[in-house]
Each structure stands twice: as C-alpha cells, then as structure tokens.
Design a protein around this motif. Structure first.
Motif, PDB file in Angstrom:
ATOM      1  N   ILE A   1       0.845  -1.202   0.000  1.00 21.89           N
ATOM      2  CA  ILE A   1       0.000   0.000   0.000  1.00 21.89           C
ATOM      3  C   ILE A   1       0.877   1.248   0.000  1.00 21.89           C
ATOM      4  N   GLY A   2       1.916   1.248   0.836  1.00 25.46           N
ATOM      5  CA  GLY A   2       2.842   2.379   0.849  1.00 25.46           C
ATOM      6  C   GLY A   2       3.539   2.567  -0.484  1.00 25.46           C
ATOM      7  N   PHE A   3       3.866   1.455  -1.162  1.00 22.49           N
ATOM      8  CA  PHE A   3       4.475   1.503  -2.492  1.00 22.49           C
ATOM      9  C   PHE A   3       3.551   2.243  -3.457  1.00 22.49           C
ATOM     10  N   GLY A   4       2.257   1.942  -3.403  1.00 20.32           N
ATOM     11  CA  GLY A   4       1.304   2.615  -4.288  1.00 20.32           C
ATOM     12  C   GLY A   4       1.218   4.107  -4.009  1.00 20.32           C
ATOM     13  N   LEU A   5       1.200   4.487  -2.725  1.00 18.79           N
ATOM     14  CA  LEU A   5       1.135   5.903  -2.374  1.00 18.79           C
ATOM     15  C   LEU A   5       2.378   6.656  -2.851  1.00 18.79           C
ATOM     16  N   ALA A   6       3.559   6.068  -2.657  1.00 19.74           N
ATOM     17  CA  ALA A   6       4.795   6.719  -3.112  1.00 19.74           C
ATOM     18  C   ALA A   6       4.817   6.857  -4.628  1.00 19.74           C
ATOM     19  N   THR A   7       4.268   5.868  -5.334  1.00 19.17           N
ATOM     20  CA  THR A   7       4.203   5.938  -6.797  1.00 19.17           C
ATOM     21  C   THR A   7       3.322   7.101  -7.251  1.00 19.17           C
ATOM     22  N   ILE A   8       2.216   7.316  -6.553  1.00 10.05           N
ATOM     23  CA  ILE A   8       1.321   8.421  -6.904  1.00 10.05           C
ATOM     24  C   ILE A   8       2.035   9.764  -6.757  1.00 10.05           C
ATOM     25  N   VAL A   9       2.740   9.942  -5.634  1.00 10.88           N
ATOM     26  CA  VAL A   9       3.459  11.207  -5.414  1.00 10.88           C
ATOM     27  C   VAL A   9       4.539  11.396  -6.473  1.00 10.88           C
TER      28      VAL A   9
END
Length: 456
Positions: free
Chosen positions: A332-340
């Motif tokens: 989930i954190g990987f997805g959030l960092a990808t968005i940023v």
C-alpha cells in the motif's frame, strides 16, 4: 543451532559456496542494470517513443512466459549448475552483440529484412495507440532481437538459478541468504544504473557512446560464468517422473493449492504490473524533470538505494514475526509513493519517492522469496521457481508495456498515478480474498509442505 543461525546477521556469508554465488550474481546484475539503462536510452533516442520503451518489456517477457515451465522441468531433472552456466554464456554472447552493434550500427545497410522489422514495430505501436511513431534506424529491430534472446537465456537459467540458492546454505540460514541475496541485487541496481548513466553522459559525444557500457556488461557476464563454474555440483532429489503435461504443470498446481504462496506472488504481480514507473523514467528524465542521461541513472538507482538500505536492516534483524501484515502495508505504501512520484515536477522529491518505493518493495521481496523457496519441497523447487519467474516477468515486463501504452494514450503522469491507485486497490482486494495472508506470522515458522499437504 538453528536459533543461533537465524539471529546471526552474516550467517549465510560464512558459507563459501554462497559467497561465490553472490559474487557472480552481484557482478552480473551490475552489468545487466548498466545494459538496461543503455538499451532504454538508445531505443528512446532512436524512436522518441514511450511506447517503444514499453515494447522492450513485451519482447523480454514473451520468451520468459513461453519457456518458464519447461525450464522449471529441466531445473528439477538436470544439473542446475550447468543450466545456469549455459544461461551465463548466452548473456556473454548477447552483450557482446550489443557492443558490436553499438560500434558498427551506423554502417549497417538497410536490408529489406531490417526495414520489415521497423515496419512491424511501427504497426505494433500504432495498434497500441501511438500513431505518430516512425522508426528508420536499422539498429532498432536488431536491438529488440538481442533483447528477445536475452529473454530466452533468462527463461532457461532463471528457475535453475533460484532453485540453486537453497542448496548452498542450511535451511536455518536460508532466510538470511535471501536477505543478503536481495541486498546484493539492490546494490547492483544502485551501482549499475548510476554507473551506466555516468558512462553515457561522459561518452555522449563519442562516435559509439553505448559500446563501453555493453562491453562492461559482457565482462560482468563472464564473471558470472566463472563463479558458477567454480561451484561444486550440488546433489538434490531429482524429479524422475516421465515427461508429461501433468509433470510439467505440477508447479502450477502446487502454487494454486498453497494459498500463501499464491497470495504473495499474485500481490506482487499486480502491484508491480500497475505501480511500476521504471519503464517511463527516460520520458520523465527528458520531458518532465529535464535531467538527461545522468539524471536518468540516478532515477533508476534511487529505488535500489532504498531497497538496499531496507535489506541491510532486515539482515541484522531476526526473521519477520508479522510477515503478512508487513507485506500488505508495504505494498500500500508503495502505491502511495508511486502516486506522489507521478505528480512530482521536482527532481529531488521524485528521487525521494523512488527511494521510498525501493524501501517498501524490499519487504515484499524478502517475504515472497523466502516463502516460495522454504514452503516448496526440494524436488519441486525448479518448477515452482519457474511459476514465480512467470509472475515476476509478467509484472516487470508487461508492467513496462502497460505503462508505455497508457502513457502513449493519456500521458506519462496519468499512467504512473493511475498505476499507483490500482496498486492500492489490488492490495485491498488480495487481503480480502486471501485473509490468511494478513494473519501470517513469523518467517521462521515456514516449513516445506508436500503437494498433499498443500491440497489439504
């Protein structure tokens, strides 16, 4: 003894065979990472197409998916060491061909076959939505051809290479070996792209700017061949079943019945398929962040810097006690960092987000590789590793195609941001469909299970 080994951060490194294996893997991976930067930049400079970058992933993944199951069968029947040697020799030949092409490509005559290859690539790109693409260089189809042959080498050697690792250390030290193996891979992914980008920047005005990178990649493949050659032949319980469709697909059946393995590799498949932004880094370096090949090398290296740092932390700690929740939270954190990262226009913020994706992705890598190898009986490790390789290749290479296709239609920013959102949604879906992954505890408790036990 096993308790002591589990808490020794350098347990795996005390075994000489593992050190040889790790040295070859580290050196060859540095070379392959350098090569990947050079190939992507060369193709982008020749085509100026984000979709052409995505097609690199398609060319790589087709032989891996097509040959992985037969290669897994071979890894459970033949000498795993010799299969890896054959794969390393093919890597030497392919990188040598890239170096020759880089030095002499401008002198190639436009044969009808090469012209047809360019037209085929243009047709594929237009069929996927990029109608303005034009490919005129005779080098481009040859680059794709060499990449395809490298994909064949990966497909044949990959399952044997993965199944060889558990044979080099005791079971009690295997989780530590996976962590160090991941550390060395991430170190290579830090050094390789950065070194490759630096060399490309220095040689940008030379007559053959890509040739030095490819020559170094060839030298690294030679080191892999030598280190694996120096390993003693490892004996294991070989699969002596008659060759049949049932025997060939035994790894698929085992993975489908072992829900923990299926959940972890499915999560990795869709998370990287949707959330990977690596294929579009040349576009970001050129059009969005305006940092050129030197910046491209740093962008490519950033995730691996984070992954290496996390791997070193994990190596100095006992096996994870709540591996399942850690896996889900990290993705989930990987997805959030990808968005940023996708929304960022600042080079340093982009570097930081790519670094964070590496930190979080390494948790997934250690959990997945430990479970796949430890939960699998030795006689099936080649075939199960082949299934895992298919999932990894589909996520990495088809992710590149997906990113390139969406970027061609909607732009690179939409492609990356939508992928990050999709990664989060997939993680929530996996947690709901396989609730046992959220309840999975310590990696130290993982033990091999038979096919019957997996069915039960």
């Amino acid at each position: 003894m096993s308790e002591v080994l589990e808490h020794q951060p350098y347990a795996a490194l005390s075994y000489s065979n593992f050190r040889r294996y790790a040295l070859g893997a580290l050196t060859s991976n540095i070379g392959m990472q350098m090569m990947a930067v050079a190939v992507s930049w060369q193709i982008y400079r020749l085509t100026h197409s984000s979709l052409a970058l995505g097609l690199v992933g398609l060319v790589e993944v087709v032989p891996v998916v097509g040959l992985a199951l037969p290669a897994g069968q071979l890894a459970d029947r033949l000498s795993r060491r010799r299969l890896v040697l054959g794969s390393a020799l093919a890597m030497v030949c392919c990188t040598g061909a890239l170096a020759f092409l880089a030095a002499n490509g401008d002198h190639l005559a436009k044969s009808s076959l090469l012209t047809w290859g360019n037209h085929l690539l243009e047709s594929m790109a237009r069929g996927l939505g990029e109608h303005s693409i034009q490919i005129t260089s005779p080098v481009v189809p040859l680059l794709y051809l060499i990449i395809a042959v490298l994909g064949v080498a990966r497909a044949v050697g990959g399952p044997a290479r993965a199944a060889l690792l558990p044979m080099l250390v005791p079971t009690a030290a295997f989780s530590n070996a996976v962590t160090w193996n991941s550390s060395f891979f991430q170190l290579s992914a830090v050094v390789g792209p950065a070194l490759g980008g630096l060399i490309l920047a220095v040689t940008a005005n030379h007559a053959a700017p890509f040739a030095p990178v490819y020559l170094l990649a060839m030298a690294s493949a030679v080191v892999l061949f030598v280190t694996i050659y120096l390993l003693p032949e490892q004996q294991f319980e070989r699969n002596n079943e008659p060759v049949s469709l049932a025997s060939l697909s035994a790894g698929v059946r085992f993975v489908c019945r072992q829900r923990i393995i299926l959940a972890t590799i499915t999560l990795d498949l869709f998370a990287v398929l949707l959330g990977g932004a690596v294929a579009l880094l040349p576009v970001y370096a050129d059009q969005i962040l305006h940092v050129g090949p030197r910046g491209l090398g740093l962008l490519r290296a950033a995730p691996s810097v984070g992954a290496l740092m996390m791997a070193l932390v994990l190596a100095h700690r006992p096996p994870m006690r709540r591996a399942g929740p850690a896996l889900l939270g990290s993705v989930i954190g990987f997805g959030l960092a990808t968005i940023v990262f996708g929304l960022s226009r600042n080079f340093w913020l982009s570097l930081a987000m790519l670094w964070l994706t590496g930190v979080l992705d390494n948790v997934s890598v250690v959990v997945r590789h430990t479970l796949v190898q430890v939960l699998t009986p030795d006689a099936m490790r080649g075939r199960v590793s082949a299934v895992n390789q298919v999932f990894i290749s589909l996520s990495n290479e088809m992710g590149a195609l997906e990113s390139g296709t969406v970027a061609a239609a909607f732009g690179p920013i939409v492609s990356v941001v939508a992928g990050g959102i999709g990664t989060i949604l997939v993680t929530l879906a996996v947690a709901g469909f396989w609730p046992e992954i959220a309840r999975f505890g310590s990696l130290a408790d993982a033990k091999p299970v038979s096919d019957d036990e997996a069915t039960a």
